[in-house]
Write an enzyme that holds these catalytic residues in place. Structure first.
Site, PDB file in Angstrom:
ATOM      1  N   ASP A 225       0.809  -1.215   0.000  1.00 53.24           N
ATOM      2  CA  ASP A 225       0.000   0.000   0.000  1.00 53.24           C
ATOM      3  C   ASP A 225       0.849   1.275   0.000  1.00 53.24           C
ATOM      4  O   ASP A 225       1.846   1.360   0.731  1.00 53.24           O
ATOM      5  CB  ASP A 225      -0.859  -0.022   1.278  1.00 53.24           C
ATOM      6  CG  ASP A 225      -1.812   1.133   1.382  1.00 53.24           C
ATOM      7  OD1 ASP A 225      -2.824   1.124   0.670  1.00 53.24           O
ATOM      8  OD2 ASP A 225      -1.541   2.067   2.182  1.00 53.24           O
ATOM      9  N   GLU A 286       6.584 -22.057  -4.897  1.00 55.68           N
ATOM     10  CA  GLU A 286       6.571 -21.158  -6.056  1.00 55.68           C
ATOM     11  C   GLU A 286       6.974 -19.732  -5.660  1.00 55.68           C
ATOM     12  O   GLU A 286       7.075 -19.416  -4.473  1.00 55.68           O
ATOM     13  CB  GLU A 286       5.176 -21.175  -6.670  1.00 55.68           C
ATOM     14  CG  GLU A 286       4.847 -22.529  -7.286  1.00 55.68           C
ATOM     15  CD  GLU A 286       3.444 -22.578  -7.820  1.00 55.68           C
ATOM     16  OE1 GLU A 286       3.228 -22.137  -8.955  1.00 55.68           O
ATOM     17  OE2 GLU A 286       2.560 -23.065  -7.097  1.00 55.68           O
TER      18      GLU A 286
HETATM   19  C1  NOJ Z   1      -4.218   3.339  -0.462  1.00 53.89           C
HETATM   20  C2  NOJ Z   1      -5.408   2.458  -0.202  1.00 53.89           C
HETATM   21  O1  NOJ Z   1      -5.758   1.812  -1.373  1.00 53.89           O
HETATM   22  C3  NOJ Z   1      -6.493   3.366   0.332  1.00 53.89           C
HETATM   23  O2  NOJ Z   1      -7.726   2.707   0.403  1.00 53.89           O
HETATM   24  C4  NOJ Z   1      -6.067   3.876   1.670  1.00 53.89           C
HETATM   25  O3  NOJ Z   1      -7.026   4.772   2.150  1.00 53.89           O
HETATM   26  C5  NOJ Z   1      -4.718   4.588   1.569  1.00 53.89           C
HETATM   27  N1  NOJ Z   1      -3.768   3.877   0.792  1.00 53.89           N
HETATM   28  C6  NOJ Z   1      -4.121   4.765   2.944  1.00 53.89           C
HETATM   29  O4  NOJ Z   1      -3.682   3.550   3.426  1.00 53.89           O
END
Ligand code: NOJ
Length: 608
Positions: A225, A286
């Site tokens: 993320d 894998e």
């Molecule tokens: C990207 C995520 O996809 C989103 O949903 C989130 O609010 C922000 N990052 C913060 O983590």
């Protein structure tokens, strides 16, 4: 002996001439499916999706032709940002189930041959995470786990001012004052999501432990993320103002030169790639993969694949968001041709392309491009080559539910604003419950109230109805996931060409294999186009798949020179005069045959 050696060398060379078509790793040709757990399937009637619900619905992924799924966060969290605020990276959020439920999910997925990928949120934790609580209390072990700052002296006296002008992605200042620690802490997202300090090696190590923990549980990798937010400049200087956005609380008000895409980000990504590769070396099995989320310009995105010198590898799948950021329902055929080529041209040699059509942060494909273009976008996703990534519901054309009231709104990005503008910021419309069938709550939950309202259109638009229909978006999606298993789609190269304002096509070709042409009409009018610009095609082509509303059916023959294509149609054609030959069916056998003949010939010459 010399002759034998020669035969072996010849055999080896022929093998490499034949290409790497049989050598793709599992993830390079797979369709990935993003599940938003809160909205997928509720198993216990509390109106919130959960792990048991996902397990019970895994068959759907199999039927759709999907090979792996990445789950938005399922870890313990106060749910301020619906799981992207994690208070314990190593346990499961109670309302989603237990660790046993997770193990069952892994076991069922394994049985079905579906790989589970977890969401890894390294940039920030929840402010309820033990690390933050201890950091705020100045526990020496955790004192530098987050980004703390005294702030600027206040000329009027009183509490120091915020350190600089930085704003949060979710509106308002990126700094919050802690009374307890008497300092500001940085949060690039909500104030309940403090940014971790990646200049502290202990933080990198703790997060690496998190990765190892879930790898041992049997996951095949991570979607990482907000990776480009990992570092900020150390001198905390102000970011320059973008005059086009006058609202100082808005993220668009600043140019983000000092808070995203810093060089140090990549080193951490390469380290985590090493960790994944080492895990495979030590534990076997894998390849474990990394998919990275960074909304950034192309040069920055490409550096996730590998470093500039090509000596370190990074993300297997740096998300390609071009179909989200650069195109929409008004885009022309040339825009599409250009955008597709853009990724292919930027991508370093030998790496795998990926195509992301949607996710839980962006309006659904059907709403961004118009419902009439769902099949066109799914066609591209599944035939352009490389990895295709589908957001749950988009395999059968779910649309955004825009009529969510301020009272029912859940997304912090919207709740941080006000009742007049919240809809502009809200991500709730693309997160509403999955529409399985036309029973109560679309088959998602038996609860009287679901966490977000179900789109009332579920009565007509649901997966069951599409499965029962003779032609539907879902049936076409299934057809495409099957078709893409053909080696030309998996290994072939691509030539893309705009043929008119709204019609474009691409050819997928592979030596000694079938050639395919994908033709897409984005426009509201039927057209006649010529595929002659693709010089390698013969005069007649045969339809192998056509969108549900197409005038064409499988097996129809069409002419390369004047092809009629209906409004919003997508068709996949194959070149009838260019079909498999012996070599393509059994490349290895062919080479074996040639080298055996050579060997026999040489033996004869030498009068063995
Ligand atoms: C990207 C995520 O996809 C989103 O949903 C989130 O609010 C922000 N990052 C913060 O983590």
């Amino acid at each position: 002996m010399r002759i034998l050696l020669l035969a072996v060398i010849l055999n080896w060379n022929l093998l490499s001439i034949c290409g790497d078509e049989e050598n793709k790793d599992w993830w390079q040709t797979t369709v990935f499916y993003q599940i938003y757990p809160r909205s997928f399937q509720d198993s216990n009637g509390d109106g919130i999706g959960d792990l048991k619900g996902i397990t019970s619905r895994l068959d759907h992924l199999k039927e759709a032709g999907v090979g792996a799924t990445w789950l938005s966060p399922i870890f313990k969290s106060p749910m301020v940002d619906f799981g992207y605020d994690i208070s314990d990276y190593l346990s499961i959020q109670e309302e989603y189930g237990t660790m046993e439920d997770f193990d069952e999910l892994i076991a069922k997925a394994k049985e079905l041959g579906i790989k589970i990928i977890l969401d890894f949120v390294p940039n920030h934790s929840s402010d309820k995470h033990e690390w933050f609580i201890k950091s705020e209390a100045k526990d020496p072990e955790y004192i530098d786990f987050y980004i703390w700052h005294d702030g600027k002296p206040n000329p009027d006296g009183g509490r120091n001012l915020e350190p600089n002008n930085w704003v949060s992605v979710f509106y308002g200042s990126a700094w919050t004052w802690s009374d307890k620690r008497q300092q500001y802490y940085l949060h690039q997202f909500t104030k309940q999501q403090p940014d971790l300090n990646y200049r502290n090696p202990k933080v990198v190590e703790r997060m690496s432990d998190v990765l190892r923990f879930w790898l041992k549980k049997g996951v095949y990798g991570f979607r990482v993320d907000a990776i480009n937010h990992l570092f900020e400049v150390e001198d905390f200087i102000d970011e320059p103002v973008n005059a086009f956005d006058p609202d100082p609380k808005s993220y668009g008000h600043l140019f983000h030169y000092y808070t995203v895409d810093l060089n140090e980000v990549y080193d951490v990504v390469y380290q985590w790639r090493d960790l994944l590769d080492d895990f495979k070396k030590t534990h076997g099995g894998e390849t474990r993969i990394m998919m990275t989320e960074a909304y950034a310009n192309m040069s920055f995105v490409m550096r996730y694949y590998e470093n500039d010198e090509g000596t370190r590898k990074g993300s297997h799948i740096p998300f390609n968001f071009l179909m989200i950021s650069d195109l929409n329902g008004d885009s022309t055929a040339r825009d599409f041709a250009h955008t597709i080529s853009k990724w292919m041209n930027y991508m370093p040699v030998g790496f795998t392309a990926n195509w992301v059509m949607g996710n839980h942060d962006n309006s659904r494909v059907a709403s961004r491009y118009g419902v009439e273009r769902i099949d066109a976008l799914n066609t591209m996703l599944l035939t352009l080559g490389g990895v295709g990534i589908t957001y749950n519901g988009e395999e059968f054309g779910m649309v955004d539910y825009k009529n969510i009231s301020w009272k029912d709104t859940q997304d912090p990005a919207a709740c941080n604003t006000n009742p007049d503008v919240y809809q502009k910021y809200s991500r709730d419309p693309e997160r509403t419950p999955f529409q399985w069938d036309n029973t109560k709550n679309a088959g998602f939950s038996t609860a009287d109230k679901t966490w977000l309202p179900v789109n009332p259109n579920y009565v007509d638009l649901n997966l069951k109805a599409e499965k029962e229909a003779e032609h539907s978006h879902f049936k076409f999606y299934q057809k495409l996931t099957k078709l893409r298993q053909h080696k030309t789609f998996q290994n072939g190269n691509i030539k893309v060409q705009a043929l008119s304002k709204y019609v474009f096509a691409f050819v997928r070709e592979l030596r000694d294999s079938d050639t395919f042409v994908v033709v897409i009409n984005l426009g509201a009018n039927a057209e006649e186009v010529s595929l002659k610009p693709f010089k390698t095609l013969h005069d007649k082509l045969k339809v192998v798949a056509a969108a549900p509303t197409s005038q064409y059916h499988e097996g129809d023959e069409v002419s390369t020179d004047d092809l009629k294509i209906g409004q919003y149609d997508s068709i996949i054609l194959t070149d009838v005069n260019h079909i498999n030959n012996f070599a393509s069916k059994c490349c290895g056998c062919n080479m074996l045959l040639i080298s055996s003949m050579l060997l026999a010939w040489m033996l004869a010459l030498n009068n063995f």
